[in-house]
Design an enzyme around this catalytic site. Structure first.
Site, PDB file in Angstrom:
ATOM      1  N   ALA A 196       0.711  -1.315   0.322  1.00  0.00           N
ATOM      2  CA  ALA A 196       0.159  -0.138   0.268  1.00  0.00           C
ATOM      3  C   ALA A 196       1.186   1.467   0.039  1.00  0.00           C
ATOM      4  O   ALA A 196       0.295   2.179  -0.629  1.00  0.00           O
ATOM      5  CB  ALA A 196      -1.052  -0.159   1.225  1.00  0.00           C
ATOM      6  N   GLY A 230      -1.153   6.401  -2.263  1.00  0.00           N
ATOM      7  CA  GLY A 230      -2.394   7.499  -3.181  1.00  0.00           C
ATOM      8  C   GLY A 230      -2.976   6.528  -2.883  1.00  0.00           C
ATOM      9  O   GLY A 230      -4.658   7.110  -3.728  1.00  0.00           O
ATOM     10  N   ASP A 237       1.568  -3.175   4.209  1.00  0.00           N
ATOM     11  CA  ASP A 237       2.693  -2.477   3.665  1.00  0.00           C
ATOM     12  C   ASP A 237       4.164  -3.067   4.677  1.00  0.00           C
ATOM     13  O   ASP A 237       4.080  -3.553   5.971  1.00  0.00           O
ATOM     14  CB  ASP A 237       2.945  -1.642   3.833  1.00  0.00           C
ATOM     15  CG  ASP A 237       5.309  -1.086   2.489  1.00  0.00           C
ATOM     16  OD1 ASP A 237       3.399  -1.427   1.272  1.00  0.00           O
ATOM     17  OD2 ASP A 237       5.468  -0.910   3.172  1.00  0.00           O
ATOM     18  N   ASP A 259       5.345  -8.435   6.165  1.00  0.00           N
ATOM     19  CA  ASP A 259       5.359  -8.980   4.442  1.00  0.00           C
ATOM     20  C   ASP A 259       4.381  -9.844   4.511  1.00  0.00           C
ATOM     21  O   ASP A 259       3.419 -10.570   4.594  1.00  0.00           O
ATOM     22  CB  ASP A 259       6.846  -9.899   4.743  1.00  0.00           C
ATOM     23  CG  ASP A 259       6.509 -10.417   3.356  1.00  0.00           C
ATOM     24  OD1 ASP A 259       6.252 -10.461   1.890  1.00  0.00           O
ATOM     25  OD2 ASP A 259       8.094 -11.116   3.341  1.00  0.00           O
ATOM     26  N   ASP A 312      -0.324  -3.334  -5.931  1.00  0.00           N
ATOM     27  CA  ASP A 312      -0.264  -3.078  -6.999  1.00  0.00           C
ATOM     28  C   ASP A 312       1.395  -3.284  -6.661  1.00  0.00           C
ATOM     29  O   ASP A 312       2.062  -2.516  -6.267  1.00  0.00           O
ATOM     30  CB  ASP A 312       0.225  -1.252  -7.034  1.00  0.00           C
ATOM     31  CG  ASP A 312       1.027  -0.351  -7.253  1.00  0.00           C
ATOM     32  OD1 ASP A 312       0.092  -0.679  -8.455  1.00  0.00           O
ATOM     33  OD2 ASP A 312       1.323   0.802  -6.886  1.00  0.00           O
ATOM     34  N   CYS A 348       4.092  -0.172 -12.518  1.00  0.00           N
ATOM     35  CA  CYS A 348       3.875   1.567 -13.617  1.00  0.00           C
ATOM     36  C   CYS A 348       4.951   1.572 -14.213  1.00  0.00           C
ATOM     37  O   CYS A 348       5.747   2.028 -14.537  1.00  0.00           O
ATOM     38  CB  CYS A 348       4.375   2.775 -12.056  1.00  0.00           C
ATOM     39  SG  CYS A 348       5.526   2.385 -11.074  1.00  0.00           S
TER      40      CYS A 348
END
Length: 457
Positions: free
Chosen positions: A274, A278, A297, A325, A343, A396
Site C-alpha cells: 500500500a 495514494g 505494507d 510482508d 500494486d 507503473c
C-alpha cells in the site's frame, strides 16, 4: 552529488514543500563550507530544473565533456565535484539556452569557491570551448549507424538512457517508438492533483482554488476528481492545499488503476503493497465511509505516514493499516476480501519522466529479481480473494515481462482465476486487445501503467 551517491531524491519540490530544499541547502553548507543564498520560489524551481536536467541528461553531457577533454583518462579521473560543476555548466548552455557568458562566469566562481582557483581555470577553458562549438553548430554527437548494438549505444547517448533500456524498447516497440518514449521521459513532467472527495472537496472547489492562485490547469479527460498542471506546483504547496488535505498529488494513470478496482461502499478491500498510500486513500474516499480498506505494507514508517494522511483526508475510519510482508501474512492470516489490489513493486519504467534519477538506478538484473518477487506476491495475494472476488494486479511499468507475462504465468499456476475485461471501468482508449488496462506515455500523455482485473471463479 547526493543523488548520484543514492542519498537524496531529485525533486526538491516534493509534497513537504520547502523542507527538502532547505535540508539539501543545509547539507551543501556543511559539505562545502559555504552558504548559498536563501532561494525564493523562482530560484528553487530553477535549481530543481538544473538538478533534474543534469541528472536526466548525464550520459549525453558526459559524452560531450569526454569529447572536449580529448582524453578519456582525464575525464575518468576528474574529481566528482569538478565533474558535477562542468555537467551543470554544459546542461545550462546546451539544454537551457542560458546566456553563455553568465553560465561561464557563475560556474567558474563556483569551482574557485568550492574547490580552488586552478579548478576555475579548467571550468573556464572547457565551457568556452563548448560555447564555440554550439555557436558554430558543431557539437561532437554520435552518428546513428552500424549494427543494432552500435545504434543502441548512439541512441543511448543522444537521448541519455542506459543502453539496456534502449535495446529492450527497440526490441518491443521498434526504434521510432523507442525514440518517442525517450523524448517523453526527457520532457518536462506534468502533474495531477486529485480533489479529495473524502473531505467533501469537489473538482470545482479545487479549480476555484487554482484560479485564485493563478495556477494554469486543465481538467482530466478521464477522471472526475483530477486536474492536470504543468507549472505552479510550488504555488500549490506554498498555499498549503496539500497540507490541509484538500487535494493530493496523484497521476491519472494511478487513478485509472483505482477505476479498474472499482471500489464500492461496504466492500472489504485489501491493498497489498500500500505505501505510500495514494491508491489506498483514493479508494477510501470513494467508499462513502462504509466498508474497509486494509493497507498492508512491509514498511512500518511509511504506513505511519499513511495513517496520518488518512486522518487529514478524513478517511481514517475506512482504513486499517497492517505492517507485514504480504507473503508471510497470506500464509498466517487467511482473511478473505471482496477485492484485492496488488500494486506490485516494479522497475518504474513508466514513470521515468517524473523520476529523473530512476533510469540510472535500474539494471536488467533488477528486472529479473522483480519478476520473481512479482510472482511470489501474486501467489500470496490470490489467497486473500473470496470466491467470486476480484484480484487486480498493477504496475507503473511499460515492460510486457512485468505486465502481461506475469499475469499469464499466474493464470497457468492458478486456473481458478480468469481475466475480467476492464472495458466496463476505463475509457476504451486504455483497454488492450486482451482486456487489460494500459496507459502509454507517448499515446496518452500520462505516466505508463498496467492493470489486469482477474475474477476468482
Amino acid at each position: 552529488m547526493r543523488i548520484e551517491m543514492g542519498g537524496a531524491f531529485a525533486d526538491l519540490l516534493n509534497e513537504k514543500g520547502k523542507g527538502s530544499g532547505d535540508n539539501e541547502m543545509g547539507y551543501v553548507e556543511r559539505t562545502l563550507g559555504f552558504r548559498t543564498k536563501d532561494l525564493d520560489d523562482r530560484d528553487l524551481r530553477l535549481v530543481t530544473d538544473i538538478v533534474g536536467g543534469t541528472i536526466r541528461w548525464r550520459r549525453y553531457l558526459d559524452h560531450l565533456i569526454c569529447s572536449l577533454c580529448h582524453d578519456e583518462r582525464k575525464f575518468r579521473s576528474m574529481e566528482p565535484l569538478l565533474l558535477q560543476i562542468i555537467r551543470i555548466g554544459f546542461y545550462e548552455i546546451v539544454k537551457l539556452d542560458m546566456p553563455p557568458y553568465a553560465v561561464v562566469d557563475e560556474n567558474v566562481r563556483l569551482a574557485k569557491v568550492a574547490l580552488r582557483p586552478g579548478a576555475g581555470n579548467m571550468v573556464n577553458g572547457i565551457l568556452r570551448k563548448l560555447v564555440l562549438l554550439k555557436e558554430t553548430n558543431s557539437l561532437p554527437l554520435p552518428i546513428l549507424e552500424g549494427d543494432d548494438r552500435a545504434q543502441a549505444r548512439a541512441l543511448a547517448t543522444l537521448y541519455s538512457h542506459p543502453v539496456w533500456m534502449v535495446r529492450r524498447w527497440t526490441k518491443y516497440l521498434g526504434q521510432e517508438e523507442a525514440i518517442r518514449l525517450m523524448q517523453w521521459n526527457n520532457g518536462e513532467p506534468s502533474f495531477n492533483l486529485r480533489a479529495n472527495s473524502g473531505k467533501g472537496v469537489t473538482r470545482d472547489d479545487l479549480v476555484m482554488q487554482l484560479n485564485l492562485l493563478k495556477v494554469p490547469h486543465e481538467l482530466s479527460l478521464h477522471l472526475d476528481h483530477f486536474v492536470r498542471i504543468k507549472k505552479g506546483m510550488q504555488i500549490v504547496i506554498q498555499a498549503e492545499l496539500l497540507k490541509q488535505g484538500l487535494c493530493s498529488v496523484q497521476d491519472e494513470s494511478a487513478g485509472l488503476v483505482v477505476s479498474v478496482v472499482n471500489p464500492q461502499p461496504g466492500e472489504s478491500i485489501i491493498d497489498c503493497c500500500a505505501a505510500p498510500g495514494g491508491k489506498t486513500l483514493y479508494m477510501a474516499s470513494l467508499m462513502d465511509g462504509q466498508g474497509m480498506v486494509y493497507a498492508i505494507d512491509i514498511n512500518k514508517g511509511r504506513l505511519r505516514i499513511l495513517r496520518e494522511t488518512a486522518k487529514l483526508h478524513q478517511v481514517d475510519t475506512v482504513i486499517t493499516t497492517i505492517p507485514a510482508d504480504l507473503r508471510v501474512f497470506a500464509e498466517t492470516y487467511p482473511m478473505k476480501s471482496d477485492k484485492v489490489l496488488l500494486d506490485a513493486p516494479c522497475s518504474g519504467l513508466g514513470v521515468l519522466s517524473k523520476r529523473a534519477d530512476l533510469r540510472w538506478n535500474r539494471s536488467l538484473e533488477d528486472l529479473e529479481e522483480l519478476k520473481i518477487l512479482q510472482d511470489e506476491l501474486l501467489n500470496a495475494a490470490s489467497k486473500l480473494v473470496k470466491p467470486g472476488g476480484i484480484l487486480v494486479y498493477s504496475t507503473c511499468s511499460v515492460d510486457p515481462e512485468e505486465n502481461e507475462d506475469r499475469v499469464d504465468a499466474f493464470l497457468l499456476r492458478h486456473p481458478e482465476f480468469q481475466i475480467d475485461p476492464v472495458d466496463a471501468y476505463v475509457p476504451p482508449d486504455f483497454v488492450t486487445e486482451r482486456g487489460f488496462y494500459f496507459s502509454y506515455p507517448v499515446k496518452h500523455s500520462i505516466d505508463g501503467a498496467f492493470a489486469a482485473r482477474l475474477v476468482k471463479t
